[in-house]
Design a protein around this motif. Structure first.
Motif, short mmCIF file in Angstrom:
data_model
loop_
_atom_site.label_atom_id
_atom_site.label_comp_id
_atom_site.label_asym_id
_atom_site.label_seq_id
_atom_site.Cartn_x
_atom_site.Cartn_y
_atom_site.Cartn_z
N PHE A 7 -17.02 59.01 46.77
CA PHE A 7 -16.00 58.14 47.34
C PHE A 7 -15.26 58.90 48.42
N ASP A 8 -15.19 58.33 49.59
CA ASP A 8 -14.37 58.97 50.61
C ASP A 8 -13.03 58.24 50.69
N TYR A 9 -12.21 58.67 51.61
CA TYR A 9 -10.86 58.12 51.75
C TYR A 9 -10.89 56.61 51.98
N ILE A 10 -11.80 56.14 52.82
CA ILE A 10 -11.88 54.71 53.13
C ILE A 10 -12.23 53.91 51.88
N ASP A 11 -13.24 54.36 51.12
CA ASP A 11 -13.62 53.69 49.88
C ASP A 11 -12.42 53.61 48.93
N GLN A 12 -11.74 54.72 48.75
CA GLN A 12 -10.59 54.76 47.85
C GLN A 12 -9.51 53.78 48.29
N GLN A 13 -9.21 53.75 49.57
CA GLN A 13 -8.17 52.87 50.09
C GLN A 13 -8.56 51.39 49.95
N ILE A 14 -9.82 51.10 50.19
CA ILE A 14 -10.30 49.72 50.02
C ILE A 14 -10.11 49.29 48.56
N LEU A 15 -10.54 50.15 47.63
CA LEU A 15 -10.42 49.83 46.21
C LEU A 15 -8.95 49.67 45.79
N LEU A 16 -8.08 50.52 46.30
CA LEU A 16 -6.66 50.42 45.97
C LEU A 16 -6.08 49.09 46.47
N LYS A 17 -6.45 48.69 47.67
CA LYS A 17 -5.93 47.44 48.24
C LYS A 17 -6.49 46.22 47.51
N LEU A 18 -7.77 46.26 47.16
CA LEU A 18 -8.37 45.14 46.42
C LEU A 18 -7.85 45.08 45.00
N ARG A 19 -7.51 46.22 44.43
CA ARG A 19 -6.97 46.23 43.07
C ARG A 19 -5.62 45.53 43.03
N LYS A 20 -4.83 45.68 44.09
CA LYS A 20 -3.53 45.01 44.17
C LYS A 20 -3.68 43.52 44.43
N ASP A 21 -4.67 43.15 45.27
CA ASP A 21 -4.88 41.74 45.61
C ASP A 21 -6.34 41.54 45.99
N ALA A 22 -7.12 41.02 45.05
CA ALA A 22 -8.56 40.84 45.28
C ALA A 22 -8.85 39.79 46.33
N ARG A 23 -7.86 38.96 46.67
CA ARG A 23 -8.07 37.92 47.67
C ARG A 23 -7.66 38.36 49.07
N LYS A 24 -7.25 39.59 49.21
CA LYS A 24 -6.79 40.10 50.51
C LYS A 24 -7.93 40.00 51.53
N ALA A 25 -7.62 39.51 52.68
CA ALA A 25 -8.63 39.34 53.74
C ALA A 25 -9.16 40.69 54.20
N TYR A 26 -10.45 40.75 54.41
CA TYR A 26 -11.07 41.99 54.89
C TYR A 26 -10.45 42.42 56.21
N SER A 27 -10.16 41.45 57.07
CA SER A 27 -9.56 41.76 58.37
C SER A 27 -8.19 42.42 58.21
N GLN A 28 -7.44 42.00 57.20
CA GLN A 28 -6.12 42.59 56.94
C GLN A 28 -6.28 44.02 56.43
N ILE A 29 -7.27 44.25 55.57
CA ILE A 29 -7.54 45.61 55.08
C ILE A 29 -7.93 46.50 56.25
N ALA A 30 -8.80 45.99 57.13
CA ALA A 30 -9.23 46.75 58.30
C ALA A 30 -8.04 47.12 59.18
N GLU A 31 -7.16 46.16 59.39
CA GLU A 31 -5.98 46.42 60.22
C GLU A 31 -5.08 47.47 59.59
#
Length: 154
Positions: A7-31
């Motif tokens: 797992f690199d930093y990006i993977d970890q951050q994606i998982l942390l953000k999805l864990r808080k809100d699984a419906r979060k838009a991918y574009s918002q995570i990217a931003e």
């Protein structure tokens, strides 16, 4: 299969953000991560194909749905050979939301949501105790869930 150190930093951050809100838009995570939208799509696809992300679920409030009694029940078996068949039968009982094969005094530990104590009694005595191979149960009423969380992402 991914290992912890893969797992690199990006993977970890994606998982942390999805864990808080699984419906979060991918574009918002990217931003928020200051990376491309396509990178987020690729990483989530990789995490899903590796089985790290298995399912996005809605968390239902059982109390608002009328399930006021939450209990954990330990099940003793007549013999160990009954375990698989008993678990198959337990899966047919809708109010049982989790079933674990465990060590110790019990062979199986289940989580039950019931409308009230009378409903719980019917589940136990009219369903669970009638399953071939069940020798007995001990039930622990849960007064309140103090916290519930996912495992840490490191």
């Amino acid at each position: 299969m991914l290992l912890k150190n893969q797992f690199d930093y990006i993977d970890q951050q994606i998982l942390l953000k999805l864990r808080k809100d699984a419906r979060k838009a991918y574009s918002q995570i990217a931003e928020e991560l200051n990376v491309s939208n396509s990178l987020i799509h690729q990483r989530i696809k990789k995490l899903t194909s590796e089985g790290v992300i298995q399912n996005a679920e809605f968390i239902l409030d059982e109390k608002k749905l009328g399930y006021k009694t939450k209990s954990y029940t330990g099940i003793r078996l007549r013999e160990a050979r009954f375990a698989k068949d008993v678990m198959k039968e337990l899966e047919k009982i809708d109010e049982i939301v989790e079933c674990n094969f465990v060590s110790g005094n019990y062979a199986i530990f289940i989580l039950i949501y019931a409308k009230d104590n009378e409903h719980l009694q019917k589940i136990l005595y009219d369903k669970v105790h009638l399953i071939n191979g069940v020798a007995g149960t001990d039930t622990f009423i849960c007064f309140d869930t103090c916290f519930k969380r996912n495992i840490p992402i490191e």
